[in-house]
Design a protein around this motif. Structure first.
Motif, PDB file in Angstrom:
ATOM      1  N   TRP A  28      41.138  29.433  52.937  1.00  0.00           N
ATOM      2  CA  TRP A  28      42.522  29.261  52.731  1.00  0.00           C
ATOM      3  C   TRP A  28      42.888  27.608  52.063  1.00  0.00           C
ATOM      4  CZ3 TRP A  28      47.562  30.313  53.018  1.00  0.00           C
ATOM      5  CH2 TRP A  28      48.519  29.505  53.233  1.00  0.00           C
ATOM      6  N   ASN A  29      42.228  26.746  52.578  1.00  0.00           N
ATOM      7  CA  ASN A  29      42.312  25.513  52.201  1.00  0.00           C
ATOM      8  C   ASN A  29      41.933  25.198  50.731  1.00  0.00           C
ATOM      9  OD1 ASN A  29      43.367  24.012  54.423  1.00  0.00           O
ATOM     10  ND2 ASN A  29      41.505  23.838  55.306  1.00  0.00           N
ATOM     11  N   LEU A  30      40.726  25.800  50.281  1.00  0.00           N
ATOM     12  CA  LEU A  30      40.374  25.674  48.879  1.00  0.00           C
ATOM     13  C   LEU A  30      41.354  26.410  47.841  1.00  0.00           C
ATOM     14  CD1 LEU A  30      38.013  25.513  46.614  1.00  0.00           C
ATOM     15  CD2 LEU A  30      37.686  27.697  47.137  1.00  0.00           C
ATOM     16  N   LEU A  31      41.821  27.755  48.332  1.00  0.00           N
ATOM     17  CA  LEU A  31      43.112  27.989  47.505  1.00  0.00           C
ATOM     18  C   LEU A  31      44.089  27.504  47.296  1.00  0.00           C
ATOM     19  CD1 LEU A  31      42.113  31.820  48.652  1.00  0.00           C
ATOM     20  CD2 LEU A  31      41.446  30.874  46.404  1.00  0.00           C
ATOM     21  N   LEU A  32      44.863  26.841  48.649  1.00  0.00           N
ATOM     22  CA  LEU A  32      45.871  26.012  48.624  1.00  0.00           C
ATOM     23  C   LEU A  32      45.722  24.851  47.721  1.00  0.00           C
ATOM     24  CD1 LEU A  32      48.595  25.842  49.876  1.00  0.00           C
ATOM     25  CD2 LEU A  32      47.613  24.810  51.719  1.00  0.00           C
ATOM     26  N   ARG A  33      44.550  24.003  47.691  1.00  0.00           N
ATOM     27  CA  ARG A  33      44.325  22.909  47.050  1.00  0.00           C
ATOM     28  C   ARG A  33      44.449  23.254  45.447  1.00  0.00           C
ATOM     29  NH1 ARG A  33      39.973  22.047  50.513  1.00  0.00           N
ATOM     30  NH2 ARG A  33      38.414  22.377  48.559  1.00  0.00           N
ATOM     31  N   LYS A  37      47.375  21.960  43.026  1.00  0.00           N
ATOM     32  CA  LYS A  37      46.901  21.347  41.629  1.00  0.00           C
ATOM     33  C   LYS A  37      47.850  22.121  40.569  1.00  0.00           C
ATOM     34  CE  LYS A  37      42.992  19.655  39.247  1.00  0.00           C
ATOM     35  NZ  LYS A  37      41.606  19.804  39.088  1.00  0.00           N
ATOM     36  N   LYS A  38      47.864  23.275  40.640  1.00  0.00           N
ATOM     37  CA  LYS A  38      48.362  23.974  39.194  1.00  0.00           C
ATOM     38  C   LYS A  38      50.018  23.969  39.294  1.00  0.00           C
ATOM     39  CE  LYS A  38      44.392  24.959  37.469  1.00  0.00           C
ATOM     40  NZ  LYS A  38      43.865  24.379  36.412  1.00  0.00           N
ATOM     41  N   ILE A  39      50.487  24.043  40.569  1.00  0.00           N
ATOM     42  CA  ILE A  39      52.128  24.273  40.690  1.00  0.00           C
ATOM     43  C   ILE A  39      52.608  22.775  40.839  1.00  0.00           C
ATOM     44  CG2 ILE A  39      53.766  25.324  41.826  1.00  0.00           C
ATOM     45  CD1 ILE A  39      52.228  27.486  42.274  1.00  0.00           C
ATOM     46  N   GLY A  40      52.106  22.124  41.961  1.00  0.00           N
ATOM     47  CA  GLY A  40      52.666  20.814  42.192  1.00  0.00           C
ATOM     48  C   GLY A  40      53.627  20.935  43.282  1.00  0.00           C
ATOM     49  N   ASP A  41      53.760  22.075  43.975  1.00  0.00           N
ATOM     50  CA  ASP A  41      54.721  22.341  45.080  1.00  0.00           C
ATOM     51  C   ASP A  41      53.955  23.001  46.336  1.00  0.00           C
ATOM     52  OD1 ASP A  41      56.720  23.935  46.700  1.00  0.00           O
ATOM     53  OD2 ASP A  41      58.018  23.610  45.084  1.00  0.00           O
ATOM     54  N   VAL A  42      54.223  22.201  47.282  1.00  0.00           N
ATOM     55  CA  VAL A  42      53.198  22.551  48.682  1.00  0.00           C
ATOM     56  C   VAL A  42      53.781  24.017  49.277  1.00  0.00           C
ATOM     57  CG1 VAL A  42      52.457  21.936  50.735  1.00  0.00           C
ATOM     58  CG2 VAL A  42      52.537  20.125  48.976  1.00  0.00           C
ATOM     59  N   SER A  75      40.057  34.021  41.350  1.00  0.00           N
ATOM     60  CA  SER A  75      40.370  34.788  40.107  1.00  0.00           C
ATOM     61  C   SER A  75      41.628  35.534  40.624  1.00  0.00           C
ATOM     62  CB  SER A  75      39.186  35.681  39.641  1.00  0.00           C
ATOM     63  OG  SER A  75      39.928  36.780  38.606  1.00  0.00           O
ATOM     64  N   ALA A  76      41.822  35.880  41.707  1.00  0.00           N
ATOM     65  CA  ALA A  76      42.977  36.486  42.249  1.00  0.00           C
ATOM     66  C   ALA A  76      44.176  35.644  42.378  1.00  0.00           C
ATOM     67  CB  ALA A  76      42.952  37.430  43.672  1.00  0.00           C
ATOM     68  N   LEU A  77      43.805  34.322  42.667  1.00  0.00           N
ATOM     69  CA  LEU A  77      44.800  33.189  43.044  1.00  0.00           C
ATOM     70  C   LEU A  77      45.537  33.073  41.504  1.00  0.00           C
ATOM     71  CD1 LEU A  77      46.422  31.058  44.410  1.00  0.00           C
ATOM     72  CD2 LEU A  77      44.409  29.598  44.027  1.00  0.00           C
ATOM     73  N   TYR A  78      44.289  32.832  40.342  1.00  0.00           N
ATOM     74  CA  TYR A  78      44.928  32.487  39.020  1.00  0.00           C
ATOM     75  C   TYR A  78      45.856  33.703  38.560  1.00  0.00           C
ATOM     76  CZ  TYR A  78      41.991  28.127  38.503  1.00  0.00           C
ATOM     77  OH  TYR A  78      41.729  26.682  38.602  1.00  0.00           O
ATOM     78  N   HIS A  79      45.426  34.877  38.940  1.00  0.00           N
ATOM     79  CA  HIS A  79      46.385  35.950  38.569  1.00  0.00           C
ATOM     80  C   HIS A  79      47.606  35.934  39.295  1.00  0.00           C
ATOM     81  CE1 HIS A  79      47.463  40.011  37.372  1.00  0.00           C
ATOM     82  NE2 HIS A  79      47.780  40.207  38.478  1.00  0.00           N
ATOM     83  N   LYS A  80      47.855  35.443  40.506  1.00  0.00           N
ATOM     84  CA  LYS A  80      49.194  35.162  41.403  1.00  0.00           C
ATOM     85  C   LYS A  80      49.924  34.123  40.703  1.00  0.00           C
ATOM     86  CE  LYS A  80      48.940  38.043  44.640  1.00  0.00           C
ATOM     87  NZ  LYS A  80      50.050  38.945  44.931  1.00  0.00           N
ATOM     88  N   LEU A  81      49.208  32.956  40.275  1.00  0.00           N
ATOM     89  CA  LEU A  81      49.644  31.894  39.568  1.00  0.00           C
ATOM     90  C   LEU A  81      50.348  32.321  38.331  1.00  0.00           C
ATOM     91  CD1 LEU A  81      47.150  28.945  40.413  1.00  0.00           C
ATOM     92  CD2 LEU A  81      49.592  29.259  41.526  1.00  0.00           C
ATOM     93  N   PHE A  82      49.484  33.138  37.121  1.00  0.00           N
ATOM     94  CA  PHE A  82      50.128  33.563  36.004  1.00  0.00           C
ATOM     95  C   PHE A  82      51.382  34.384  36.279  1.00  0.00           C
ATOM     96  CE2 PHE A  82      50.184  37.021  32.887  1.00  0.00           C
ATOM     97  CZ  PHE A  82      50.443  36.214  31.734  1.00  0.00           C
ATOM     98  N   GLN A  83      51.518  35.166  37.423  1.00  0.00           N
ATOM     99  CA  GLN A  83      52.446  35.981  37.787  1.00  0.00           C
ATOM    100  C   GLN A  83      53.767  35.303  37.965  1.00  0.00           C
ATOM    101  OE1 GLN A  83      51.010  38.628  40.767  1.00  0.00           O
ATOM    102  NE2 GLN A  83      51.052  40.161  39.420  1.00  0.00           N
TER     103      GLN A  83
END
Length: 106
Positions: A28-33, A37-42, A75-83
């Protein structure tokens, strides 16, 4: 010899909710960080990471991971961020078109 992630993944596929909790607690913490970092919104980052874990649980029977669990989750997180960014771009495009429509209509 299997790694702890391989064992947890096997248990997850078998619908072992305690394995899901261990994966969640560990990553959880790794993915949240990464998301922050990518979005800037907690808050938005928390929503996206939570959605990732909901998807993980719902798709547990069909998941095929060829890399490690950590690499898969990132990788799944990056996909979610891309979406998210794609959806945000489409939303902003519609707002701009609406503004033009309003402006032209006046």
């Amino acid at each position: 010899m299997k790694t702890i992630d391989e064992i947890l993944l096997k248990r997850l596929v078998d619908a072992d909710y305690s394995a899901f909790n261990e994966i969640y607690d560990h990553y959880w913490n790794l993915l949240l960080r990464i998301a922050i970092k990518k979005i800037g919104d907690v808050d938005l980052s928390m929503d996206i990471v939570q959605d990732l874990f909901v998807d993980l649980w719902q798709r547990r029977h069909t998941i095929t991971i060829h890399t490690g669990l950590r690499a898969y989750l990132i990788s799944a997180l990056y996909h979610k961020l891309f979406q998210h960014f794609r959806k945000q771009g489409i939303h902003e495009k519609h707002i701009d078109q609406y503004k033009l429509l309003i402006h032209d209509g006046l």
